[in-house]
Design a protein around this motif. Structure first.
Motif, PDB file in Angstrom:
ATOM      1  N   GLU A 254      38.158  28.220  44.706  1.00  0.00           N
ATOM      2  CA  GLU A 254      39.487  27.659  44.480  1.00  0.00           C
ATOM      3  C   GLU A 254      40.564  28.730  44.596  1.00  0.00           C
ATOM      4  O   GLU A 254      41.626  28.504  45.194  1.00  0.00           O
ATOM      5  N   HIS A 255      40.299  29.910  44.024  1.00  0.00           N
ATOM      6  CA  HIS A 255      41.294  30.986  44.065  1.00  0.00           C
ATOM      7  C   HIS A 255      41.515  31.457  45.499  1.00  0.00           C
ATOM      8  O   HIS A 255      42.671  31.651  45.926  1.00  0.00           O
ATOM      9  N   ILE A 256      40.446  31.641  46.249  1.00  0.00           N
ATOM     10  CA  ILE A 256      40.566  32.100  47.634  1.00  0.00           C
ATOM     11  C   ILE A 256      41.290  31.057  48.486  1.00  0.00           C
ATOM     12  O   ILE A 256      42.161  31.400  49.306  1.00  0.00           O
ATOM     13  N   ASN A 257      40.958  29.792  48.306  1.00  0.00           N
ATOM     14  CA  ASN A 257      41.654  28.738  49.055  1.00  0.00           C
ATOM     15  C   ASN A 257      43.146  28.715  48.719  1.00  0.00           C
ATOM     16  O   ASN A 257      43.991  28.487  49.594  1.00  0.00           O
ATOM     17  N   LYS A 258      43.460  28.978  47.460  1.00  0.00           N
ATOM     18  CA  LYS A 258      44.864  29.018  47.035  1.00  0.00           C
ATOM     19  C   LYS A 258      45.598  30.171  47.728  1.00  0.00           C
ATOM     20  O   LYS A 258      46.720  30.003  48.222  1.00  0.00           O
ATOM     21  N   LEU A 259      44.951  31.340  47.752  1.00  0.00           N
ATOM     22  CA  LEU A 259      45.573  32.496  48.408  1.00  0.00           C
ATOM     23  C   LEU A 259      45.837  32.215  49.885  1.00  0.00           C
ATOM     24  O   LEU A 259      46.898  32.550  50.413  1.00  0.00           O
ATOM     25  N   LYS A 260      44.881  31.592  50.547  1.00  0.00           N
ATOM     26  CA  LYS A 260      45.044  31.291  51.971  1.00  0.00           C
ATOM     27  C   LYS A 260      46.152  30.265  52.189  1.00  0.00           C
ATOM     28  O   LYS A 260      46.893  30.339  53.179  1.00  0.00           O
ATOM     29  N   SER A 261      46.280  29.308  51.272  1.00  0.00           N
ATOM     30  CA  SER A 261      47.349  28.315  51.405  1.00  0.00           C
ATOM     31  C   SER A 261      48.721  28.953  51.238  1.00  0.00           C
ATOM     32  O   SER A 261      49.730  28.412  51.708  1.00  0.00           O
ATOM     33  N   TRP A 262      48.777  30.101  50.568  1.00  0.00           N
ATOM     34  CA  TRP A 262      50.035  30.824  50.370  1.00  0.00           C
ATOM     35  C   TRP A 262      50.309  31.830  51.482  1.00  0.00           C
ATOM     36  O   TRP A 262      51.345  32.492  51.473  1.00  0.00           O
ATOM     37  N   PHE A 277      37.505  39.762  40.360  1.00  0.00           N
ATOM     38  CA  PHE A 277      38.676  39.909  41.209  1.00  0.00           C
ATOM     39  C   PHE A 277      38.367  39.593  42.672  1.00  0.00           C
ATOM     40  O   PHE A 277      37.223  39.682  43.115  1.00  0.00           O
ATOM     41  N   VAL A 278      39.432  39.243  43.377  1.00  0.00           N
ATOM     42  CA  VAL A 278      39.382  38.951  44.810  1.00  0.00           C
ATOM     43  C   VAL A 278      40.304  39.941  45.508  1.00  0.00           C
ATOM     44  O   VAL A 278      41.374  40.286  44.985  1.00  0.00           O
ATOM     45  N   ILE A 279      39.891  40.406  46.685  1.00  0.00           N
ATOM     46  CA  ILE A 279      40.760  41.250  47.505  1.00  0.00           C
ATOM     47  C   ILE A 279      41.211  40.436  48.707  1.00  0.00           C
ATOM     48  O   ILE A 279      40.395  39.778  49.363  1.00  0.00           O
ATOM     49  N   SER A 280      42.509  40.445  48.961  1.00  0.00           N
ATOM     50  CA  SER A 280      43.056  39.611  50.028  1.00  0.00           C
ATOM     51  C   SER A 280      43.928  40.431  50.973  1.00  0.00           C
ATOM     52  O   SER A 280      44.528  41.438  50.587  1.00  0.00           O
ATOM     53  N   PRO A 287      53.348  36.089  47.628  1.00  0.00           N
ATOM     54  CA  PRO A 287      54.443  35.497  46.843  1.00  0.00           C
ATOM     55  C   PRO A 287      54.436  35.986  45.403  1.00  0.00           C
ATOM     56  O   PRO A 287      53.386  36.158  44.800  1.00  0.00           O
ATOM     57  N   SER A 288      55.614  36.183  44.869  1.00  0.00           N
ATOM     58  CA  SER A 288      55.727  36.684  43.498  1.00  0.00           C
ATOM     59  C   SER A 288      56.025  35.566  42.500  1.00  0.00           C
ATOM     60  O   SER A 288      56.097  35.823  41.298  1.00  0.00           O
ATOM     61  N   HIS A 289      56.181  34.325  42.982  1.00  0.00           N
ATOM     62  CA  HIS A 289      56.607  33.225  42.118  1.00  0.00           C
ATOM     63  C   HIS A 289      55.482  32.229  41.824  1.00  0.00           C
ATOM     64  O   HIS A 289      55.732  31.152  41.302  1.00  0.00           O
TER      65      HIS A 289
END
Length: 298
Positions: A254-262, A277-280, A287-289
């Motif tokens: 879920e976290h990785i999919n979220k990062l990719k969507s951003w 932790f995840v490295i991206s 995004p900071s928001h």
């Protein structure tokens, strides 16, 4: 005798798990995550003080690990009198090397007491202590903590010490929201190799190639676009290994999919998997928001 030192965490860019079977791994120091150890020698019986941002991790492991370290040297608590303060700014169970940092910190204290003779002895002693956490430690995390610089690790030795990249791409760390267990993950991968030996060999090859791609991208490729393409390929390969090993939990996915969507170009777990932790990789700053704390690797 007084002793005080700061010890930094680590981030594995690629090579997790496969490093236990002779493949290489690429590891970088983390200046944002550290542990401070301070010892003041006194005549009073040893007093342990634990603090920092993550003292809860220390509560469960400092005392038994210290007793193990002393016992390995035929010492007792009575031989280490005074005040021992440990402040942890590294979360345990997050893939950032907290267990290795604590093992190295206590080993360096033993060396300061002249109970260990040199850095080689410290490295071996630290790895023995880290085995308590991981079952079987490759020694990689310990080496990364001791050297405090990027390194290529293979078959129990530092294959190459590396400088910081001169023109690094945008790599960021973020927390998946779930803790990880290295010993559990290591067992899971061992079981995978027993059940699917040929698939296991393929995952090791993919992870090895991932390490090679990242190293070349960071140290040989000057063009940012080509650099990003190579690291994306590497991260996708490494993430595929975690999927094959069944170490990509729902929280991580879920976290990785979220990062990719951003807008992240690619992302993978760093550490044992299951959580942490995840490295991206990003073309522009993340995004900071969005309510996620992004920590730059460089």
């Amino acid at each position: 005798m007084n002793f005080k030192q700061r010890f930094f965490g680590k981030c594995i860019l690629a090579g997790e798990h496969s490093v236990l079977r002779g493949s290489s791994a690429l590891v970088f120091p983390l200046r944002h995550f550290f542990m401070d150890l301070e010892y003041e020698e006194r005549q009073s019986f040893l007093e342990l003080q634990k603090g920092g941002d993550f003292p809860e991790g220390l509560e469960f492991c400092v005392s038994p690990l210290l007793d193990q370290a002393l016992g390995n040297l035929d010492k007792k608590r009575e031989d280490l009198r005074g005040v021992l303060r440990i402040n942890s700014f590294i979360p345990f169970g997050a893939g950032l090397g907290a267990s290795a940092v604590l093992s190295v910190a206590l080993s360096c204290l033993m060396r300061a007491k002249k109970w260990l003779k040199d850095e080689e002895a410290v490295q071996g002693f630290s790895t023995q202590l880290e085995n308590i956490f991981h079952g079987t430690s490759s020694g990689m995390d310990v080496a990364a903590v001791l050297k405090e610089q990027p390194l290529l690790y293979q078959e129990g030795i530092i294959k190459q010490l590396l400088p910081l990249p001169q023109n690094p791409c945008r790599l960021f760390l973020s927390y998946s929201g779930a803790l990880s267990s290295t010993s559990f993950a290591v067992k899971k991968v061992k079981d995978f190799f027993i059940k699917y030996p040929e698939k296991g060999k393929e995952t090791d090859k993919d992870m090895e190639y991932s390490v090679s791609l990242i190293q070349k991208a960071l140290y040989e490729v000057g063009d940012r676009k080509q650099q990003n393409l190579q690291i994306k390929q590497a991260f996708d390969l490494a993430a595929g290994c975690f999927i094959a090993w069944d170490l990509m939990s729902a929280d991580l996915t879920e976290h990785i999919n979220k990062l990719k969507s951003w807008g992240a170009l690619a992302a993978k777990p760093t550490g044992s998997g299951e959580g942490g932790f995840v490295i991206s990789l990003w073309e522009e700053a993340p995004p900071s928001h969005k309510g996620v704390n992004f920590i730059p690797l460089f």
